[in-house]
Design an enzyme around this catalytic site. Structure first.
Site, PDB file in Angstrom:
ATOM      1  CB  THR A  87      -0.895   0.030   1.258  1.00 56.92           C
ATOM      2  OG1 THR A  87      -1.647  -1.181   1.309  1.00 56.92           O
ATOM      3  CG2 THR A  87      -1.851   1.207   1.210  1.00 56.92           C
ATOM      4  CE  LYS A 162      -5.158  -1.023   1.654  1.00 58.23           C
ATOM      5  NZ  LYS A 162      -5.271  -2.298   2.283  1.00 58.23           N
ATOM      6  CE  LYS A 237       1.374   2.289   4.117  1.00 52.55           C
ATOM      7  NZ  LYS A 237       1.983   1.034   3.724  1.00 52.55           N
TER       8      LYS A 237
HETATM    9  P1  NAD Z   1       5.998  -5.654   7.389  1.00 57.35           P
HETATM   10  O1  NAD Z   1       6.676  -4.462   7.979  1.00 57.35           O
HETATM   11  O2  NAD Z   1       5.703  -6.834   8.234  1.00 57.35           O
HETATM   12  O3  NAD Z   1       6.825  -6.162   6.110  1.00 57.35           O
HETATM   13  C1  NAD Z   1       7.574  -5.352   5.249  1.00 57.35           C
HETATM   14  C2  NAD Z   1       8.866  -6.088   4.954  1.00 57.35           C
HETATM   15  O4  NAD Z   1       9.618  -5.350   3.976  1.00 57.35           O
HETATM   16  C3  NAD Z   1       9.765  -6.237   6.177  1.00 57.35           C
HETATM   17  O5  NAD Z   1      10.055  -7.616   6.396  1.00 57.35           O
HETATM   18  C4  NAD Z   1      11.023  -5.424   5.822  1.00 57.35           C
HETATM   19  O6  NAD Z   1      12.209  -5.990   6.353  1.00 57.35           O
HETATM   20  C5  NAD Z   1      10.991  -5.503   4.312  1.00 57.35           C
HETATM   21  N1  NAD Z   1      11.784  -4.442   3.679  1.00 57.35           N
HETATM   22  C6  NAD Z   1      11.861  -3.139   4.025  1.00 57.35           C
HETATM   23  N2  NAD Z   1      12.705  -2.484   3.183  1.00 57.35           N
HETATM   24  C7  NAD Z   1      13.153  -3.400   2.310  1.00 57.35           C
HETATM   25  C8  NAD Z   1      14.064  -3.345   1.202  1.00 57.35           C
HETATM   26  N3  NAD Z   1      14.664  -2.200   0.862  1.00 57.35           N
HETATM   27  N4  NAD Z   1      14.303  -4.495   0.516  1.00 57.35           N
HETATM   28  C9  NAD Z   1      13.710  -5.664   0.875  1.00 57.35           C
HETATM   29  N5  NAD Z   1      12.851  -5.781   1.900  1.00 57.35           N
HETATM   30  C10 NAD Z   1      12.570  -4.663   2.604  1.00 57.35           C
HETATM   31  O7  NAD Z   1       4.643  -5.086   6.737  1.00 57.35           O
HETATM   32  P2  NAD Z   1       3.367  -5.943   6.260  1.00 57.35           P
HETATM   33  O8  NAD Z   1       2.381  -5.978   7.359  1.00 57.35           O
HETATM   34  O9  NAD Z   1       3.848  -7.189   5.616  1.00 57.35           O
HETATM   35  O10 NAD Z   1       2.774  -4.959   5.148  1.00 57.35           O
HETATM   36  C11 NAD Z   1       3.344  -4.846   3.855  1.00 57.35           C
HETATM   37  C12 NAD Z   1       2.482  -3.917   3.024  1.00 57.35           C
HETATM   38  O11 NAD Z   1       1.150  -4.437   2.965  1.00 57.35           O
HETATM   39  C13 NAD Z   1       2.373  -2.500   3.586  1.00 57.35           C
HETATM   40  O12 NAD Z   1       2.418  -1.601   2.502  1.00 57.35           O
HETATM   41  C14 NAD Z   1       1.026  -2.507   4.281  1.00 57.35           C
HETATM   42  O13 NAD Z   1       0.440  -1.217   4.328  1.00 57.35           O
HETATM   43  C15 NAD Z   1       0.242  -3.429   3.381  1.00 57.35           C
HETATM   44  N6  NAD Z   1      -0.903  -4.091   4.049  1.00 57.35           N
HETATM   45  C16 NAD Z   1      -0.752  -4.664   5.276  1.00 57.35           C
HETATM   46  C17 NAD Z   1      -1.832  -5.284   5.878  1.00 57.35           C
HETATM   47  C18 NAD Z   1      -1.698  -5.937   7.229  1.00 57.35           C
HETATM   48  O14 NAD Z   1      -2.732  -6.289   7.825  1.00 57.35           O
HETATM   49  N7  NAD Z   1      -0.490  -6.141   7.746  1.00 57.35           N
HETATM   50  C19 NAD Z   1      -3.076  -5.313   5.232  1.00 57.35           C
HETATM   51  C20 NAD Z   1      -3.200  -4.747   3.958  1.00 57.35           C
HETATM   52  C21 NAD Z   1      -2.094  -4.126   3.379  1.00 57.35           C
END
Ligand code: NAD
Length: 289
Positions: A87, A162, A237
């Site tokens: 997102t 979204k 966010k």
């Molecule tokens: P998270 O923080 O658990 O995962 C993000 C991952 O990206 C981390 O493991 C981090 O180490 C990795 N990362 C960061 N920078 C990086 C780079 N330069 N190269 C490689 N890896 C890198 O977050 P999440 O909960 O998995 O969410 C991911 C996305 O999905 C976000 O944009 C969030 O808004 C969206 N989202 C999350 C949810 C939810 O319920 N968690 C629901 C819908 C959408």
């Protein structure tokens, strides 16, 4: 298919594991060094994407996405699909898609709803912006990771869908919680309030499917001490992204703005951080006008 998967966090890891379990050849990378017993990982993003037909990114936000795209687009195989499921702000989604297309790749922005539970169960909903041809190529992957994929038009439109959806969600959740708090003060029983509203014109997903009052309606995070679910932090966010988009597009969104400010206060100054976004109900119920 050969798939490169960048960003193996709460959402990305189960999504990548589902793809691998379904028989796709997944190669992953995460800066935090996350590994999986299900598929191979590489020390750099460039190595993870080199042979991939589709590269999926699942990253925290727009700035990181731009940085990662800058590194991997030149390393990707010709005419591969760049599929971003994070997102992010609409501008970053469009900038990354332009960059990918300029390099001869197909680009899709496909943010999800359904949360960590949906990622694990493979029941996410994808809202997809980008060209129809790329969408068709990615469809078998949407079918594994999700239950539904809706093409919303040009690049950035997945993100637009979204944030519009989540702006409605934030506003209706606040409205539902306010109304419960008012009902409490008026001596109206919460169950009676639910029975009326859930079958009257005040009904909504927030009331009917995710009721913020414990013990009422179908099971929801309210029944689990407001453990997320969908955290207030992530709602904040998304409401910030909605306001950023509204500002740049010149759209008048006064309730979206009020919802953002309320969630900002809840998460940053009160006790909302790490709680489900429906914990607005105890917040309102515990306050005096
Ligand atoms: P998270 O923080 O658990 O995962 C993000 C991952 O990206 C981390 O493991 C981090 O180490 C990795 N990362 C960061 N920078 C990086 C780079 N330069 N190269 C490689 N890896 C890198 O977050 P999440 O909960 O998995 O969410 C991911 C996305 O999905 C976000 O944009 C969030 O808004 C969206 N989202 C999350 C949810 C939810 O319920 N968690 C629901 C819908 C959408």
């Amino acid at each position: 298919m050969k798939i490169g998967f960048i960003g193996l966090g709460n959402m990305g890891l189960p999504m990548a594991e589902n793809l691998s379990r379904a028989g796709h050849e997944v190669t992953g990378h995460d800066v935090a060094g996350v590994t999986s017993e299900q598929f191979a990982t590489r020390a750099s993003a460039e190595e993870a994407v080199r042979d991939a037909e589709v590269v999926i990114t699942m990253l925290p936000g727009g700035e990181i996405l731009r940085r990662v795209a800058g590194a991997i687009v030149p390393a990707m195989r010709e005419s591969a699909v760049f599929l971003d499921c994070s997102t992010v702000d609409v501008e970053s989604a469009r900038a990354v898609a332009d960059q990918a297309r300029a390099a001869g790749l197909s680009a899709l922005d496909a943010p999800v709803s359904g949360g960590i539970g949906g990622a694990k169960a493979g029941t996410l909903t994808f809202m997809v912006g980008g060209d129809a041809e790329g969408f068709e190529r990615a469809r078998p992957l949407f079918d594994v990771m999700g239950a539904k994929a809706v093409r919303c038009g040009q690049s950035g439109n997945g993100q637009a869908a979204k944030i519009c959806n989540n702006m409605i969600l934030g506003i209706t959740m606040i409205g539902t919680c306010e109304a419960f708090a008012l009902a409490d003060r008026l001596g109206l029983d919460r169950q009676a309030m639910f029975d009326v509203v859930s079958t009257s014109s005040g009904y909504s997903w927030s009331m009917n499917a995710y009721c913020p009052a414990p013990g009422i309606g179908p099971e929801s995070p309210a029944d689990n001490d407001y453990k997320p679910g969908f955290s207030a932090d992530l709602m904040l966010k998304d409401l910030r992204l909605a306001q950023k988009a509204a500002e740049s597009a010149g759209a008048d969104t006064p309730l979206g703005l009020a919802a953002r400010d309320l969630y900002a206060r809840f998460v940053e100054e009160e006790d909302g951080a790490g709680r489900d976004f429906s914990a607005m109900l105890p917040r309102f119920a515990g306050r005096q006008r």
